[in-house]
Design a protein around this motif. Structure first.
Motif, PDB file in Angstrom:
ATOM      1  N   MET A   1      -6.522   1.453  -0.908  1.00 29.42           N
ATOM      2  CA  MET A   1      -6.861   1.941  -2.094  1.00 29.42           C
ATOM      3  C   MET A   1      -8.291   2.705  -2.097  1.00 29.42           C
ATOM      4  O   MET A   1      -8.356   4.036  -2.439  1.00 29.42           O
ATOM      5  CB  MET A   1      -6.390   1.306  -3.081  1.00 29.42           C
ATOM      6  CG  MET A   1      -4.994   0.619  -3.301  1.00 29.42           C
ATOM      7  SD  MET A   1      -3.929   1.920  -3.931  1.00 29.42           S
ATOM      8  CE  MET A   1      -4.511   1.566  -5.869  1.00 29.42           C
TER       9      MET A   1
ATOM     10  N   SER B   1       0.675   3.171  -3.843  1.00 30.19           N
ATOM     11  CA  SER B   1      -0.237   4.147  -3.611  1.00 30.19           C
ATOM     12  C   SER B   1       0.366   5.219  -2.903  1.00 30.19           C
ATOM     13  O   SER B   1       0.449   5.369  -1.548  1.00 30.19           O
ATOM     14  CB  SER B   1      -1.675   3.549  -2.684  1.00 30.19           C
ATOM     15  OG  SER B   1      -2.399   4.897  -2.642  1.00 30.19           O
TER      16      SER B   1
ATOM     17  N   THR C   1      -8.320   5.753   0.216  1.00 28.22           N
ATOM     18  CA  THR C   1      -7.691   7.016  -0.409  1.00 28.22           C
ATOM     19  C   THR C   1      -8.769   7.477  -1.341  1.00 28.22           C
ATOM     20  O   THR C   1      -8.638   8.675  -1.641  1.00 28.22           O
ATOM     21  CB  THR C   1      -6.375   6.588  -1.040  1.00 28.22           C
ATOM     22  OG1 THR C   1      -5.455   5.746   0.043  1.00 28.22           O
ATOM     23  CG2 THR C   1      -5.551   7.480  -1.399  1.00 28.22           C
ATOM     24  N   LYS C   2      -9.241   6.680  -2.375  1.00 27.06           N
ATOM     25  CA  LYS C   2     -10.190   7.179  -3.390  1.00 27.06           C
ATOM     26  C   LYS C   2     -11.234   8.029  -2.912  1.00 27.06           C
ATOM     27  O   LYS C   2     -11.529   9.240  -3.455  1.00 27.06           O
ATOM     28  CB  LYS C   2     -10.495   6.357  -4.328  1.00 27.06           C
ATOM     29  CG  LYS C   2      -9.540   5.539  -5.031  1.00 27.06           C
ATOM     30  CD  LYS C   2      -9.128   6.282  -6.253  1.00 27.06           C
ATOM     31  CE  LYS C   2      -8.110   5.472  -7.171  1.00 27.06           C
ATOM     32  NZ  LYS C   2      -7.476   6.287  -8.186  1.00 27.06           N
TER      33      LYS C   2
ATOM     34  N   THR D   1      -2.037   7.507  -0.517  1.00 32.44           N
ATOM     35  CA  THR D   1      -2.290   6.828   1.143  1.00 32.44           C
ATOM     36  C   THR D   1      -1.743   7.456   2.101  1.00 32.44           C
ATOM     37  O   THR D   1      -0.508   7.600   2.319  1.00 32.44           O
ATOM     38  CB  THR D   1      -2.360   5.663   0.841  1.00 32.44           C
ATOM     39  OG1 THR D   1      -3.043   5.027  -0.125  1.00 32.44           O
ATOM     40  CG2 THR D   1      -2.853   4.886   2.300  1.00 32.44           C
TER      41      THR D   1
ATOM     42  N   LEU E   1       0.899  -1.164   0.083  1.00 32.82           N
ATOM     43  CA  LEU E   1      -0.102  -0.079   0.026  1.00 32.82           C
ATOM     44  C   LEU E   1       1.040   0.988   0.066  1.00 32.82           C
ATOM     45  O   LEU E   1       0.715   2.148  -0.685  1.00 32.82           O
ATOM     46  CB  LEU E   1      -0.947  -0.261   1.229  1.00 32.82           C
ATOM     47  CG  LEU E   1      -1.948   1.169   1.341  1.00 32.82           C
ATOM     48  CD1 LEU E   1      -2.625   1.272   0.239  1.00 32.82           C
ATOM     49  CD2 LEU E   1      -2.623   0.774   2.424  1.00 32.82           C
TER      50      LEU E   1
END
Length: 530
Positions: free
Chosen positions: A508, A451, A511-512, A454, A447
């Motif tokens: 993920m 990402s 975070t989105k 994040t 992660l």
């Protein structure tokens, strides 16, 4: 129980003394912490590769794989087939990343990325995993050598533990690597010798072994059906990929070795050397299991003796002969597979060669334990002591702390092995614990690496959810019948797969969602006043 001939004891003693002398030799070079933990980056790539190979080829492989192949088939070999896939990812992304950061600890990055909690979580997971790993290997080797030598398990563990602690403390990572180079050769030779002795004892030789193996489906890699509730080809392939990704990308045992070479290219070469050596070597141990199965098919009288021993070990002291007979009648090959190779060695291996093979088994255990001790001491020093106690520790004091940490970790691993005496299944216990801890670490690492948007709150939430899923998958099978609908139906090897993906994908998604909710606020902030 068997008393070893003097020549075998002499061979074993010579091997143990030689390992200690290696530590004494390299102790002259260990003048600072950099030398102790990284060998100043002067180890050739081929030696590091053999060292990683020796760490992989633990006593669980040496003793557990033949027993697994004897009791079932070659399904577990798919684990080895997954290694090139994981090695490609590690060589392409992980090794350059660690070499670029220059951090000796694999877990310093977690704090830079998500804060102190992430680093502490990863360190605790790693240290607990190492204790479980060392304990299981101490116990596994003691169980086997007790059958071969007649000495108590506690005595075997203590003698072996003292020797490992001495050469690891004195010689540091350089002694660990060069002893593992020797151990890699000894272990491989020992496996080849066992195959030769079994084939020589088989009426009909290789052809007979192949015929019996085919007739009993011993060479199967498992069902290719797309099922995840049993140990299918795909389950083991996924498990192998994720656990090897954890090994190559998250395990301090391997990350530390990447820093002992002179360059990123040399580190990648060492990893690939390990893979290309381990895959055929692991196949060799599955061949040993198939050979043993064929041999004992032709000698069922020996199987009866093994079953009797297993039944007596499982039943309480004072059990009646009728109880023993009833249990013997229920035992299947998977129940006594681990006992077969020690029995063959006791009954068929001639004096002199027995000492060589026991030395090979010892080397399989010692290489993994010494690596774990050095790596754990490094993690404790860098991620706990220097982080929370004294960040300015350096010079001789830092080297002394590394020495003391190595001793403490070694004694703790030895204590874990002694405490595990009586555990029903060492391998199952180790696989369960490694799956729990590895899934959390690997998911969080991926992660943070993939990402970049994040942040700590999303990572912490994802980790908590992932750990809860891992705990549910691990222990839900023990729920009472009225809650049977809550039980996990996936195979236990899927724990690391699901756990890793849960943490990564949850992070993920969070975070989105955070970014999506932040977009209207950002747009509104840039609208000029009218």
């Amino acid at each position: 129980m068997k008393n070893l001939p003097l020549v075998d004891l002499a061979v074993i003693a010579a091997y143990l003394v030689a390992m200690v002398l290696v530590g004494v030799y390299f102790s002259r070079k260990n003048k600072n912490a950099d030398q102790f933990t990284k060998a100043s980056g002067l180890i050739p790539g081929w030696a590091t590769g053999l060292s990683i190979y020796a760490t992989f080829l633990s006593s669980n492989t040496f003793l557990g794989v033949p027993g697994k192949a004897f009791g079932t088939n070659w399904n577990s070999f798919v684990f080895s087939l997954s290694m090139p896939l994981a090695a490609y990812v590690a060589a392409r992304f992980f090794i350059p990343f660690y070499r670029r950061t220059g951090e000796i600890s694999a877990y310093t990055h977690f704090e830079h990325r998500f804060g102190p909690w992430a680093r502490t979580y990863a360190v605790v997971c790693f240290l607990l995993t190492q204790l479980a790993r060392m304990g299981s290997i101490f116990l596994g080797i003691a169980l086997s050598l007790q059958a071969l030598t007649g000495y108590s398990m506690q005595m075997i563990m203590v003698v072996m533990g003292i020797c490992i602690i001495i050469y690891t403390v004195l010689g540091g990572i350089e002694a660990v690597i060069w002893t593992e180079v020797v151990q890699a050769v000894i272990k491989t030779f020992g496996a080849l010798l066992i195959v030769y002795l079994i084939v020589q004892s088989m009426p009909g030789g290789v052809d007979k072994i192949v015929d019996i193996g085919k007739a009993n489906d011993k060479f199967s890699l498992g069902t290719f059906s797309l099922t995840f509730t049993e140990s299918s080809f795909w389950v083991v392939l996924l498990y192998g990929f994720f656990i090897n990704l954890n090994n190559f990308g998250m395990d301090q045992n391997y990350i530390q070795r990447y820093h002992t070479t002179a360059s990123t290219k040399e580190a990648s070469k060492s990893l690939w050397l390990c893979v290309w050596l381990y895959v055929p070597a692991s196949l060799l141990f599955f061949i040993i299991g198939a050979c043993l199965f064929a041999y004992y098919q032709l000698h069922p009288e020996f199987i009866d003796a093994i079953k009797q021993k297993v039944a007596m070990d499982r039943l309480p002291i004072g059990a009646s002969a009728a109880d023993v007979s009833r249990l013997v009648a229920t035992l299947q090959p998977a129940d006594y597979g681990d006992k077969v190779m020690p029995h063959f060695m006791v009954t068929k291996v001639p004096p002199g060669l027995m000492g060589l093979i026991i030395s090979a088994i010892l080397s399989a255990a010692m290489s993994t334990i010494s690596s774990g001790m050095n790596a754990s001491a490094t993690v404790f020093t860098e991620d706990i002591y220097k982080r929370y106690v004294n960040p300015n520790l350096s010079g001789k004091k830092l080297l002394t702390l590394l020495h003391l940490s190595t001793v403490v970790v070694g004694l703790a691993g030895l204590g874990a092995g002694i405490a595990m005496i009586g555990v029903k299944s060492i391998l199952d216990t180790w696989w369960t614990l490694s799956g729990i801890f590895a899934a959390g670490m690997l998911g969080l690492f991926l992660l943070g690496l993939i990402s970049r948007q994040t942040k700590s709150p999303e990572a912490l939430t994802a980790t908590i959810i992932g750990v809860l899923v891992i705990i549910w998958m691990t222990f839900s099978g023990k729920l009472p019948d009225e809650y049977g609908f809550l039980r996990n139906t996936l195979h236990s090897n899927m724990i690391i797969v699901v756990g890793t993906l849960t943490i990564f994908l949850t992070g993920m998604v969070l975070t989105k969602l955070k970014n999506r909710n932040a977009e209207p606020i950002q747009k509104e902030a840039i609208v000029p006043n009218e």
